[in-house]
Write a protein that holds these residues in place. Structure first.
Motif, PDB file in Angstrom:
ATOM      1  N   UNK A 230      51.352  36.999  62.864  1.00  0.00           N
ATOM      2  CA  UNK A 230      51.182  38.331  62.043  1.00  0.00           C
ATOM      3  C   UNK A 230      51.297  37.778  60.765  1.00  0.00           C
ATOM      4  N   UNK A 231      52.456  37.089  60.230  1.00  0.00           N
ATOM      5  CA  UNK A 231      52.759  36.666  59.177  1.00  0.00           C
ATOM      6  C   UNK A 231      51.721  35.877  58.546  1.00  0.00           C
ATOM      7  N   UNK A 232      51.000  35.032  59.293  1.00  0.00           N
ATOM      8  CA  UNK A 232      49.915  33.997  58.771  1.00  0.00           C
ATOM      9  C   UNK A 232      48.612  34.964  58.556  1.00  0.00           C
ATOM     10  N   UNK A 233      48.293  35.905  59.175  1.00  0.00           N
ATOM     11  CA  UNK A 233      47.200  36.654  59.164  1.00  0.00           C
ATOM     12  C   UNK A 233      47.475  37.432  57.816  1.00  0.00           C
ATOM     13  N   UNK A 234      48.767  38.111  57.666  1.00  0.00           N
ATOM     14  CA  UNK A 234      49.087  38.709  56.454  1.00  0.00           C
ATOM     15  C   UNK A 234      48.896  37.788  55.226  1.00  0.00           C
ATOM     16  N   UNK A 235      49.107  36.643  55.303  1.00  0.00           N
ATOM     17  CA  UNK A 235      49.004  35.487  54.017  1.00  0.00           C
ATOM     18  C   UNK A 235      47.419  35.471  53.605  1.00  0.00           C
ATOM     19  N   UNK A 236      46.696  35.101  54.931  1.00  0.00           N
ATOM     20  CA  UNK A 236      45.237  34.832  54.825  1.00  0.00           C
ATOM     21  C   UNK A 236      44.659  36.251  54.305  1.00  0.00           C
ATOM     22  N   UNK A 237      44.863  37.392  54.497  1.00  0.00           N
ATOM     23  CA  UNK A 237      44.265  38.559  54.142  1.00  0.00           C
ATOM     24  C   UNK A 237      44.607  38.743  52.711  1.00  0.00           C
ATOM     25  N   UNK A 238      45.951  38.472  52.374  1.00  0.00           N
ATOM     26  CA  UNK A 238      46.025  38.608  50.871  1.00  0.00           C
ATOM     27  C   UNK A 238      45.372  37.640  49.906  1.00  0.00           C
ATOM     28  N   UNK A 239      45.280  36.478  50.625  1.00  0.00           N
ATOM     29  CA  UNK A 239      44.362  35.560  49.929  1.00  0.00           C
ATOM     30  C   UNK A 239      42.762  35.740  49.643  1.00  0.00           C
ATOM     31  N   UNK A 240      42.531  36.364  50.924  1.00  0.00           N
ATOM     32  CA  UNK A 240      41.044  37.140  50.916  1.00  0.00           C
ATOM     33  C   UNK A 240      40.964  38.329  49.814  1.00  0.00           C
ATOM     34  N   UNK A 241      41.798  38.946  49.889  1.00  0.00           N
ATOM     35  CA  UNK A 241      41.913  39.909  48.821  1.00  0.00           C
ATOM     36  C   UNK A 241      41.796  39.551  47.309  1.00  0.00           C
ATOM     37  N   UNK A 242      42.471  38.474  47.216  1.00  0.00           N
ATOM     38  CA  UNK A 242      42.489  37.919  45.782  1.00  0.00           C
ATOM     39  C   UNK A 242      41.264  37.317  45.147  1.00  0.00           C
ATOM     40  N   UNK A 243      40.370  37.291  46.107  1.00  0.00           N
ATOM     41  CA  UNK A 243      39.213  36.657  45.504  1.00  0.00           C
ATOM     42  C   UNK A 243      38.347  37.945  45.354  1.00  0.00           C
ATOM     43  N   UNK A 244      37.122  37.701  44.473  1.00  0.00           N
ATOM     44  CA  UNK A 244      36.170  38.719  44.115  1.00  0.00           C
ATOM     45  C   UNK A 244      35.442  39.304  45.416  1.00  0.00           C
ATOM     46  N   UNK A 245      35.563  40.487  45.763  1.00  0.00           N
ATOM     47  CA  UNK A 245      34.752  40.995  47.022  1.00  0.00           C
ATOM     48  C   UNK A 245      34.167  42.212  46.758  1.00  0.00           C
ATOM     49  N   UNK A 250      36.129  44.824  50.324  1.00  0.00           N
ATOM     50  CA  UNK A 250      37.345  45.024  50.134  1.00  0.00           C
ATOM     51  C   UNK A 250      38.116  45.955  50.667  1.00  0.00           C
ATOM     52  N   UNK A 251      37.390  47.102  50.984  1.00  0.00           N
ATOM     53  CA  UNK A 251      37.679  48.089  51.996  1.00  0.00           C
ATOM     54  C   UNK A 251      38.055  47.589  53.382  1.00  0.00           C
ATOM     55  N   UNK A 252      37.181  46.881  53.728  1.00  0.00           N
ATOM     56  CA  UNK A 252      37.529  46.160  55.096  1.00  0.00           C
ATOM     57  C   UNK A 252      39.003  45.251  55.096  1.00  0.00           C
ATOM     58  N   UNK A 253      38.837  44.613  53.981  1.00  0.00           N
ATOM     59  CA  UNK A 253      40.344  43.635  53.819  1.00  0.00           C
ATOM     60  C   UNK A 253      41.709  44.729  53.500  1.00  0.00           C
ATOM     61  N   UNK A 254      41.459  45.727  53.005  1.00  0.00           N
ATOM     62  CA  UNK A 254      42.433  46.682  52.945  1.00  0.00           C
ATOM     63  C   UNK A 254      42.772  47.191  54.209  1.00  0.00           C
ATOM     64  N   UNK A 255      41.849  47.643  54.952  1.00  0.00           N
ATOM     65  CA  UNK A 255      41.989  48.054  56.169  1.00  0.00           C
ATOM     66  C   UNK A 255      42.596  47.201  57.412  1.00  0.00           C
ATOM     67  N   UNK A 256      42.163  45.672  57.102  1.00  0.00           N
ATOM     68  CA  UNK A 256      43.020  44.605  58.031  1.00  0.00           C
ATOM     69  C   UNK A 256      44.491  44.413  57.444  1.00  0.00           C
ATOM     70  N   UNK A 257      44.630  44.471  56.238  1.00  0.00           N
ATOM     71  CA  UNK A 257      46.038  44.505  55.749  1.00  0.00           C
ATOM     72  C   UNK A 257      46.999  45.838  56.248  1.00  0.00           C
TER      73      UNK A 257
END
Length: 441
Positions: A230-245, A250-257
């Protein structure tokens, strides 16, 4: 539910009563038989004496009761009455020698007829006199026995109470045990007949503890295993949200987070539950109730502000408590967390303390959605949720708080408010463990 002691005493009391009645009846018949034999002999002797020592000038006894007086009759060889004494009753001369039962003057009589060379002698006695003697003799024999019944009842009651006192201690021990108790039930003072039952209960306790330990180990292992991915997934999602989406991405990434955060919260709750179930008793320490509430409330202030909920701490005089602070923090944190979580924007959450008799009560009031009446009995069940589906939660918070309260001897109460829609949560701490804070000089 049947009382073993009451049942035993009822049977014993009934048995003693029956024995007393049977003894009295038996004594009556035996004594009556003996008295009859004695009185028959007395009649015989009187008749013999009257035949030899007959005098007309003998005065009757004036102190004898009428019922006890004998009727003495003497006839000559021509059946002419020569003498008569005693009550005036017409008792005819019996045709045969010896004993006879007759009825005269409305009463039953025992009659003995004898004779010498020239005289017929007849002596009569009321049957009621004989029965009175038998009744008195039976009463004399049975009254002590009947009087012994209450004494025997008290002695037997004391004996039964003493024998069953072991069961009373055993039931008290069972009632005071927590669900996590591991010690076997003691056999001291337990009746011999109950020992197999206690042994079976000890075996059941051992199996129950083994099952609980297995369950705790599974939950702990599962929670530990889930935390890392779960911690690893949260880090990956944070990295994904840091990109220009793009907007949808971006809404999907926020829902995942948000989902990862809810899962992480659930795992943390499971870990807290495992620690609470482990019954790890921390050392008591001295804390100030008001400072503890203020510190916990400050941690929830950002969440409450983000939701638009007003969180306030009502100022109260300082009061130092000598308690297991970790358990108290855990309980108050869960009460505030639930209050903030289930209160809509614009609502209020208030935390304060009050003294009620011999308890210090920490109270959390909210203006949330309240609790359905049907759900109140299940509030402390694990994974039970009575809140609307649109509010996140695991159903473990109150179960954890209840476990901590029971472990530390606190009284936890959750109920609907009567003044407005909302919930009142209280934790009561006995003031025997509370020491008022020292006043400044």
């Amino acid at each position: 539910m049947t009382s073993l002691r009451k049942t035993v005493m009822n049977y014993v009391t009934g048995l003693l009563v029956v024995i007393g009645v049977v003894a009295a009846i038996t004594s009556y018949h035996f004594v009556k038989y003996e008295v009859n034999s004695f009185q028959d002999n007395a009649l015989h002797e009187v008749a013999m004496a009257a035949g030899f020592v007959f005098r007309q000038d003998i005065e009757p006894r004036i102190d004898a009761e009428l019922e006890d007086q004998l009727v003495i009759q003497i006839w000559d060889e021509t059946r002419t009455p020569l003498h008569r004494s005693g009550p005036v009753v017409d008792i005819p001369l019996q045709a045969e020698l010896g004993y006879a039962d007759v009825t005269a003057g409305g009463e039953r009589w025992r009659v003995f007829r004898s004779r010498d060379g020239n005289h017929a002698i007849q002596v009569s006695q009321r049957w009621s006199a004989r029965e009175e003697v038998a009744a008195y003799a039976a009463a004399g024999a049975s009254v002590p026995l009947i009087a012994a019944i209450p004494i025997a009842w008290l002695l037997i009651s004391w004996a039964v109470k003493r024998v069953l006192s072991g069961l009373g201690k055993l039931s008290s021990e069972i009632g005071e045990r927590s669900a996590d108790a591991k010690d076997a039930l003691g056999l001291q003072g337990v009746p011999l007949e109950v020992v197999p039952l206690v042994t079976a209960m000890n075996s059941l306790i051992e199996r129950h503890q083994l099952a609980l330990e297995t369950q705790r180990r599974f939950v702990s292992d599962a929670a530990h295993e889930l935390r890392t991915p779960l911690a690893a997934l949260q880090i990956q999602i944070d990295n994904l949200r840091a990109r220009e989406l793009s907007g949808p991405s971006r809404e999907i990434a926020q829902d995942l987070l948000d989902g990862i955060r809810r899962a992480s919260y659930s795992v943390n709750q499971l870990m807290t539950l495992v620690r609470a179930d482990a019954s790890i008793e921390s050392e008591a320490e001295t804390v100030d109730a008001q400072d503890l509430i203020g510190l916990i409330a400050s941690g929830f202030a950002p969440v409450a502000e983000a939701k638009g909920v007003t969180l306030t701490v009502v100022p109260q005089p300082a009061c130092e408590l000598n308690v297991r602070a970790d358990d108290l923090r855990l309980i108050v944190s869960n009460l505030i967390d639930n209050a903030v979580r289930y209160t809509r924007a614009g609502g209020t959450v208030s935390i304060g303390t009050q003294q009620l008799e011999d308890h210090l009560v920490i109270e959390v009031l909210d203006t949330g959605c309240g609790i359905p009446e049907a759900a109140l009995p299940h509030l402390y069940d694990r994974f039970f949720r009575a809140a609307p589906v649109d509010i996140d939660g695991t159903g473990l918070g109150l179960a954890i708080a209840k476990s901590a309260a029971d472990r530390s001897g606190f009284v936890l109460t959750i109920e609907n408010r009567s003044d407005v829609v909302g919930v009142r949560g209280q934790v009561a701490i006995r003031l025997g463990a509370a020491v008022p804070a020292a006043k400044a000089a």
